[in-house]
Design a protein around this motif. Structure first.
Motif, mmCIF file in Angstrom:
data_model
loop_
_atom_site.group_PDB
_atom_site.id
_atom_site.type_symbol
_atom_site.label_atom_id
_atom_site.label_comp_id
_atom_site.label_asym_id
_atom_site.label_seq_id
_atom_site.Cartn_x
_atom_site.Cartn_y
_atom_site.Cartn_z
ATOM 1 N N THR A 93 12.240 -1.777 -12.946
ATOM 2 C CA THR A 93 11.373 -2.717 -12.273
ATOM 3 C C THR A 93 12.273 -3.026 -11.110
ATOM 4 O O THR A 93 13.350 -3.428 -10.808
ATOM 5 N N TYR A 94 11.578 -2.887 -9.473
ATOM 6 C CA TYR A 94 12.974 -3.291 -8.620
ATOM 7 C C TYR A 94 11.784 -4.649 -8.167
ATOM 8 O O TYR A 94 10.370 -4.651 -7.647
ATOM 9 N N LEU A 95 12.903 -4.825 -7.130
ATOM 10 C CA LEU A 95 12.147 -6.099 -6.288
ATOM 11 C C LEU A 95 12.438 -5.822 -4.868
ATOM 12 O O LEU A 95 13.533 -5.246 -4.331
ATOM 13 N N VAL A 96 11.728 -6.299 -4.285
ATOM 14 C CA VAL A 96 11.869 -5.690 -2.948
ATOM 15 C C VAL A 96 11.654 -7.384 -2.074
ATOM 16 O O VAL A 96 10.961 -8.339 -2.237
ATOM 17 N N GLU A 97 12.292 -8.012 -1.331
ATOM 18 C CA GLU A 97 12.533 -8.435 -0.476
ATOM 19 C C GLU A 97 11.730 -8.605 1.056
ATOM 20 O O GLU A 97 13.074 -7.697 1.371
ATOM 21 N N VAL A 98 11.445 -8.606 2.082
ATOM 22 C CA VAL A 98 10.941 -8.344 3.254
ATOM 23 C C VAL A 98 11.252 -9.464 4.491
ATOM 24 O O VAL A 98 10.373 -10.913 4.450
ATOM 25 N N LYS A 99 12.258 -9.097 5.428
ATOM 26 C CA LYS A 99 12.605 -10.307 6.274
ATOM 27 C C LYS A 99 11.845 -9.210 7.889
ATOM 28 O O LYS A 99 12.256 -8.687 8.647
ATOM 29 N N HIS A 100 10.903 -9.925 8.796
ATOM 30 C CA HIS A 100 10.620 -10.179 9.509
ATOM 31 C C HIS A 100 9.856 -10.477 10.752
ATOM 32 O O HIS A 100 9.742 -10.846 11.432
ATOM 33 N N ASP B 93 6.692 -17.432 -3.966
ATOM 34 C CA ASP B 93 6.775 -15.648 -3.738
ATOM 35 C C ASP B 93 8.368 -15.812 -5.229
ATOM 36 O O ASP B 93 9.228 -14.499 -5.558
ATOM 37 N N GLY B 94 8.649 -16.965 -5.325
ATOM 38 C CA GLY B 94 10.256 -16.989 -6.353
ATOM 39 C C GLY B 94 11.477 -15.746 -6.097
ATOM 40 O O GLY B 94 11.759 -15.152 -6.282
ATOM 41 N N GLY B 95 11.129 -15.644 -4.642
ATOM 42 C CA GLY B 95 12.463 -15.559 -3.879
ATOM 43 C C GLY B 95 12.501 -14.168 -4.135
ATOM 44 O O GLY B 95 13.708 -13.039 -3.454
ATOM 45 N N PHE B 96 11.642 -12.837 -3.424
ATOM 46 C CA PHE B 96 11.019 -12.159 -3.729
ATOM 47 C C PHE B 96 9.481 -11.558 -3.242
ATOM 48 O O PHE B 96 9.087 -12.685 -3.538
ATOM 49 N N ASP B 97 9.172 -10.534 -2.596
ATOM 50 C CA ASP B 97 8.173 -10.271 -1.792
ATOM 51 C C ASP B 97 6.754 -9.122 -3.165
ATOM 52 O O ASP B 97 5.980 -9.458 -2.954
ATOM 53 N N LEU B 98 7.805 -8.422 -2.899
ATOM 54 C CA LEU B 98 7.160 -7.121 -3.654
ATOM 55 C C LEU B 98 7.826 -7.100 -5.410
ATOM 56 O O LEU B 98 9.134 -6.900 -5.687
ATOM 57 N N ALA B 99 6.893 -7.015 -6.107
ATOM 58 C CA ALA B 99 7.843 -6.031 -7.587
ATOM 59 C C ALA B 99 7.152 -5.118 -7.818
ATOM 60 O O ALA B 99 6.248 -4.646 -7.765
ATOM 61 N N GLU C 240 0.754 -0.983 0.278
ATOM 62 C CA GLU C 240 -0.133 -0.046 -0.138
ATOM 63 C C GLU C 240 0.837 1.108 -0.251
ATOM 64 O O GLU C 240 0.305 2.751 -0.709
ATOM 65 N N VAL C 241 1.820 1.279 0.912
ATOM 66 C CA VAL C 241 2.973 2.733 0.916
ATOM 67 C C VAL C 241 3.502 2.360 -0.367
ATOM 68 O O VAL C 241 3.938 4.145 -0.715
ATOM 69 N N PHE C 242 4.009 2.026 -0.888
ATOM 70 C CA PHE C 242 4.922 1.911 -1.954
ATOM 71 C C PHE C 242 3.726 2.734 -3.638
ATOM 72 O O PHE C 242 4.162 3.574 -4.212
ATOM 73 N N GLU C 243 2.337 2.085 -3.157
ATOM 74 C CA GLU C 243 1.532 2.234 -4.628
ATOM 75 C C GLU C 243 1.265 3.449 -3.703
ATOM 76 O O GLU C 243 1.108 4.368 -5.356
ATOM 77 N N GLY C 244 0.755 3.443 -3.182
ATOM 78 C CA GLY C 244 0.384 5.120 -2.495
ATOM 79 C C GLY C 244 1.951 5.834 -3.221
ATOM 80 O O GLY C 244 1.269 7.538 -3.050
ATOM 81 N N LEU C 245 3.456 5.453 -2.824
ATOM 82 C CA LEU C 245 3.753 6.968 -3.075
ATOM 83 C C LEU C 245 4.163 6.895 -4.356
ATOM 84 O O LEU C 245 4.946 7.927 -5.018
ATOM 85 N N GLY C 246 3.389 5.752 -5.183
ATOM 86 C CA GLY C 246 3.366 6.157 -7.283
ATOM 87 C C GLY C 246 3.997 5.383 -7.685
ATOM 88 O O GLY C 246 4.025 5.210 -9.045
ATOM 89 N N PHE C 247 3.996 3.646 -6.717
ATOM 90 C CA PHE C 247 5.310 2.691 -7.733
ATOM 91 C C PHE C 247 4.214 1.482 -8.334
ATOM 92 O O PHE C 247 3.011 1.546 -7.800
ATOM 93 N N GLY C 248 4.157 1.326 -9.629
ATOM 94 C CA GLY C 248 3.491 -0.051 -9.566
ATOM 95 C C GLY C 248 3.814 -0.702 -8.907
ATOM 96 O O GLY C 248 4.530 -1.441 -7.967
ATOM 97 N N THR C 249 2.924 -1.626 -8.529
ATOM 98 C CA THR C 249 3.014 -3.114 -7.120
ATOM 99 C C THR C 249 2.111 -3.553 -7.800
ATOM 100 O O THR C 249 1.553 -4.649 -7.555
ATOM 101 N N GLU C 250 3.207 -5.096 -7.101
ATOM 102 C CA GLU C 250 2.933 -6.711 -7.229
ATOM 103 C C GLU C 250 3.142 -7.593 -6.091
ATOM 104 O O GLU C 250 4.192 -7.081 -6.450
ATOM 105 N N LEU C 251 2.148 -7.971 -5.365
ATOM 106 C CA LEU C 251 2.355 -8.531 -4.536
ATOM 107 C C LEU C 251 2.517 -10.094 -4.763
ATOM 108 O O LEU C 251 1.813 -10.712 -4.994
ATOM 109 N N THR C 252 3.512 -10.776 -4.305
ATOM 110 C CA THR C 252 3.465 -12.157 -4.603
ATOM 111 C C THR C 252 3.068 -13.353 -4.151
ATOM 112 O O THR C 252 3.075 -12.919 -2.366
#
Length: 218
Positions: free
Chosen positions: A123-130, A106-112, A89-101
């Motif tokens: 295109t940027y990939l984001v992996e999140v470790k919480h 997930d193919g090794g990433f959480d967000l495209a 939601e944050v990335f989309e609100g900032l103006g990015f196109g987003t895809e949540l896997t």
């Protein structure tokens, strides 16, 4: 009177009597409105866009992002999957196109993320470790570098709210560092705060999306 036997009238000591509305009737009416795609929102929901669990969850994630922006320690009360949804939601609100896997594929990433800069589609990939205590090491980092390369992405962002080990921070070669940047908990908070600032119109004109993505990363 007509409704007295059914106890439909609420007699008050002062003022006019009122007709009671029973919970089951109110619930049935609400469910009927949902099925018909009718809400009390400012923007009406038509037949093509009915209320769904996904829409409710996405709005809730936006509220949580606002909460994290104001109270950063709330970040650590979130579950890992919720954090991924919030960042979408944050990335989309900032103006990015987003895809949540999907979490199981997930193919090794959480967000495209995607954006257009100088007529180029990036295109940027984001992996999140919480994680609560553990910190991602060299292997996770190397695997993500490989994912970024194999997917032909422009760059990657590895986020770990628990931080990173010193060996990883100081042991990266420059070519890998150019491919994947590292962001900790404060990066998540910063993104949420930027999201809120943009909502209120407090946005730096001409700010490039890649710039805000990499600010504050290692």
């Amino acid at each position: 009177m007509k409704f007295d036997d059914d106890e439909r009238i609420l007699w008050r000591p002062r003022g006019a009597p009122r007709l009671k509305r029973f919970y089951t009737e109110v619930l049935a009416a609400a469910l009927s409105r949902i099925r018909e795609g009718v809400t009390d929102a400012v923007v009406p929901v038509g037949p093509a866009l009915r209320i769904s669990v996904e829409l409710i969850l996405r709005e809730a994630m936006r509220d949580v992002a606002r909460r994290v922006a104001l109270f950063p320690t709330e970040l650590f009360s979130l579950e890992w999957r919720d954090l991924e949804r919030i960042l979408r939601e944050v990335f989309e609100g900032l103006g990015f196109g987003t895809e949540l896997t999907r979490s199981s594929q997930d193919g090794g990433f959480d967000l495209a993320l995607s954006c257009r800069v100088d007529e180029r589609e990036l295109t940027y990939l984001v992996e999140v470790k919480h994680w609560k205590t553990s910190k991602p090491g060299r292997r996770i980092y190397s695997d993500f570098v490989d994912v970024v390369v194999s997917n032909g992405a422009s760059k990657g962002l590895l986020i770990s709210t628990s931080g990173f080990g010193s060996k990883l921070l100081h042991g990266r070669v420059e070519v890998d560092r150019q491919l994947v940047r590292l962001g900790a908990a404060d990066k998540v908070v910063e993104l949420c705060q930027l999201y809120v600032r943009k909502e209120f119109g407090l946005w730096e004109q001409g700010l490039m999306l890649p710039t805000l993505l990499w600010n504050g990363t290692n």
